[in-house]
Design a protein around this motif. Structure first.
Motif, PDB file in Angstrom:
ATOM      1  N   LEU A  33     -13.769 -39.799  40.223  1.00 14.98           N
ATOM      2  CA  LEU A  33     -13.217 -38.763  39.355  1.00 14.98           C
ATOM      3  C   LEU A  33     -12.511 -37.716  40.205  1.00 14.98           C
ATOM      4  O   LEU A  33     -13.102 -37.177  41.163  1.00 14.98           O
ATOM      5  N   LEU A  34     -11.253 -37.410  39.858  1.00 12.46           N
ATOM      6  CA  LEU A  34     -10.431 -36.470  40.615  1.00 12.46           C
ATOM      7  C   LEU A  34      -9.994 -35.317  39.714  1.00 12.46           C
ATOM      8  O   LEU A  34      -9.464 -35.543  38.622  1.00 12.46           O
ATOM      9  N   HIS A  35     -10.193 -34.087  40.168  1.00 14.22           N
ATOM     10  CA  HIS A  35      -9.872 -32.896  39.378  1.00 14.22           C
ATOM     11  C   HIS A  35      -8.457 -32.411  39.668  1.00 14.22           C
ATOM     12  O   HIS A  35      -7.726 -32.974  40.495  1.00 14.22           O
ATOM     13  N   GLY A  36      -8.075 -31.323  39.003  1.00 11.75           N
ATOM     14  CA  GLY A  36      -6.746 -30.751  39.151  1.00 11.75           C
ATOM     15  C   GLY A  36      -6.668 -29.687  40.224  1.00 11.75           C
ATOM     16  O   GLY A  36      -7.668 -29.320  40.863  1.00 11.75           O
ATOM     17  N   ILE A  37      -5.473 -29.141  40.414  1.00  9.84           N
ATOM     18  CA  ILE A  37      -5.231 -28.136  41.443  1.00  9.84           C
ATOM     19  C   ILE A  37      -6.078 -26.891  41.181  1.00  9.84           C
ATOM     20  O   ILE A  37      -6.184 -26.398  40.050  1.00  9.84           O
ATOM     21  N   PRO A  63      -9.454 -32.038  49.005  1.00 11.15           N
ATOM     22  CA  PRO A  63      -9.397 -31.210  50.215  1.00 11.15           C
ATOM     23  C   PRO A  63      -9.070 -29.757  49.921  1.00 11.15           C
ATOM     24  O   PRO A  63      -8.133 -29.449  49.184  1.00 11.15           O
ATOM     25  N   GLY A  64      -9.879 -28.859  50.461  1.00  6.94           N
ATOM     26  CA  GLY A  64      -9.669 -27.429  50.276  1.00  6.94           C
ATOM     27  C   GLY A  64     -10.162 -26.892  48.954  1.00  6.94           C
ATOM     28  O   GLY A  64      -9.980 -25.710  48.663  1.00  6.94           O
ATOM     29  N   CYS A  65     -10.798 -27.726  48.138  1.00  3.64           N
ATOM     30  CA  CYS A  65     -11.289 -27.315  46.828  1.00  3.64           C
ATOM     31  C   CYS A  65     -12.802 -27.459  46.771  1.00  3.64           C
ATOM     32  O   CYS A  65     -13.373 -28.316  47.444  1.00  3.64           O
ATOM     33  N   GLY A 106      -5.130 -34.525  39.773  1.00  2.00           N
ATOM     34  CA  GLY A 106      -5.975 -35.700  39.981  1.00  2.00           C
ATOM     35  C   GLY A 106      -5.450 -36.925  39.260  1.00  2.00           C
ATOM     36  O   GLY A 106      -5.595 -38.057  39.740  1.00  2.00           O
ATOM     37  N   GLY A 107      -4.807 -36.735  38.091  1.00  2.00           N
ATOM     38  CA  GLY A 107      -4.207 -37.850  37.384  1.00  2.00           C
ATOM     39  C   GLY A 107      -3.029 -38.429  38.139  1.00  2.00           C
ATOM     40  O   GLY A 107      -2.844 -39.653  38.196  1.00  2.00           O
ATOM     41  N   LEU A 108      -2.209 -37.560  38.718  1.00  4.56           N
ATOM     42  CA  LEU A 108      -1.097 -38.021  39.548  1.00  4.56           C
ATOM     43  C   LEU A 108      -1.609 -38.790  40.765  1.00  4.56           C
ATOM     44  O   LEU A 108      -1.091 -39.856  41.115  1.00  4.56           O
ATOM     45  N   PHE A 200      -3.728 -24.158  48.062  1.00  6.19           N
ATOM     46  CA  PHE A 200      -3.210 -24.051  46.697  1.00  6.19           C
ATOM     47  C   PHE A 200      -1.683 -23.957  46.708  1.00  6.19           C
ATOM     48  O   PHE A 200      -0.994 -24.746  46.042  1.00  6.19           O
ATOM     49  N   PHE A 201      -1.148 -23.013  47.447  1.00  3.42           N
ATOM     50  CA  PHE A 201       0.297 -22.822  47.438  1.00  3.42           C
ATOM     51  C   PHE A 201       1.012 -23.944  48.189  1.00  3.42           C
ATOM     52  O   PHE A 201       2.134 -24.324  47.823  1.00  3.42           O
TER      53      PHE A 201
END
Length: 292
Positions: A33-37, A63-65, A106-108, A200-201
């Motif tokens: 399962l992969l989440h969003g930005i 990464p970074g989240c 995560g969908g991408l 993020f940026f």
């Protein structure tokens, strides 16, 4: 069970040591399962227990989240790099072509893993990459505003707002159609996750030129879109269907951009259906919907 794993990823910029945090529960065929930005793996909490009745569920902090450290210095947060990291993560956990489900970014990423034939099925919930330029600019502007707000709000104010349905609506209505259903603790945690997400940026900058236009042949693909998605508007699902003609396109009535919280039972059913073996006739189906 929460854990971390460190491994060497063969990125486009050479081998790099990376650490990812994840939680694992359930039994059966593996499902990542992969989440969003700017989010974290707990975005999937409303559906994990349902999915775990049939799948070995691995929810990952990108990464970074969340609890995952940032990428090593010099590594970009672009699709080739992050997908190389995810491929190496699967190898480190000895996951042989797992199923994958992702939301937004995560969908991408899930679709990219499918295009590279690294997974056995893909379910993408409101995936990024099917926008027009105007829609991308709008979405990125909203995301930058959400990040700025999360960083400016004192923790005490976030905690106070989270205690009421009205306050949770103020904090999360951009991504949830039914923000009152999110628990106060979850709203505080994801506000902090957004404020502190590293890269993020850099991820937004890398996404400025991203368009997903390739087919994903040879494996089951489900693309699902919330009817009340205010970040990536539902008409982008039609573009996804044109790009991936054999994909099952599913409407999620009453759901927002992060639908797992809005209708956990429906989202879990869509993910499980998408990860089940499908006969050739199902793969030839040009369009299907789930309605209530």
């Amino acid at each position: 069970m929460s854990a971390t794993v460190s491994f060497t990823a063969p990125t486009p910029h050479g081998p790099q040591r990376v650490t990812l945090a994840y939680a694992r529960v359930g039994a059966g065929e593996p499902l990542i399962l992969l989440h969003g930005i700017g989010h974290h793996r707990q975005a999937w909490d409303p559906v994990v227990d349902i999915l775990a009745t049939e799948r070995d569920v691995i929810a990952v902090d990108l990464p970074g989240c969340g609890r995952s450290p940032a990428l090593p210095d010099g590594l970009p947060y672009d699709l080739p790099t992050v997908n190389a990291v995810l491929g190496a993560f699967c190898a480190a956990l000895e996951l042989d072509r797992p199923h994958v489900a992702g939301n937004s970014l995560g969908g991408l990423l899930a679709l990219e893993l499918g295009r590279e034939n690294l997974v056995r099925s893909v379910t993408a919930l409101s995936p990024a990459g099917f926008w027009s330029e105007a829609e991308r600019r709008y979405a990125f502007g909203v995301l930058r505003g959400m990040r700025a707000t999360a960083q400016r709000l004192p923790l005490s104010l976030v905690e106070r707002l989270s205690r009421s349905a009205a306050g949770r609506t103020v904090l999360t209505s951009t991504i949830y159609a039914r923000p009152g259903r999110r628990s106060p603790e979850a709203v505080v945690a994801e506000t902090l996750a957004l404020a502190h997400a590293e890269g993020f940026f850099e991820t937004l900058r890398a996404g400025r030129s991203v368009r997903f236009t390739d087919d994903v042949p040879g494996l089951p693909v489900t693309v699902a879109w919330g009817s009340r998605d205010r970040l990536l508007v539902p008409r982008q699902g039609i573009r996804a269907k044109h790009a991936i003609p054999r994909a099952r396109l599913v409407r999620l009535p009453g759901c927002g951009h992060v639908p797992m919280n809005d209708d956990p039972a429906l989202v879990a059913r869509v993910v499980l259906d998408g990860s089940r073996a499908q006969p050739a006739s199902a793969l030839r189906t040009s369009f299907s919907t789930v309605t209530l």
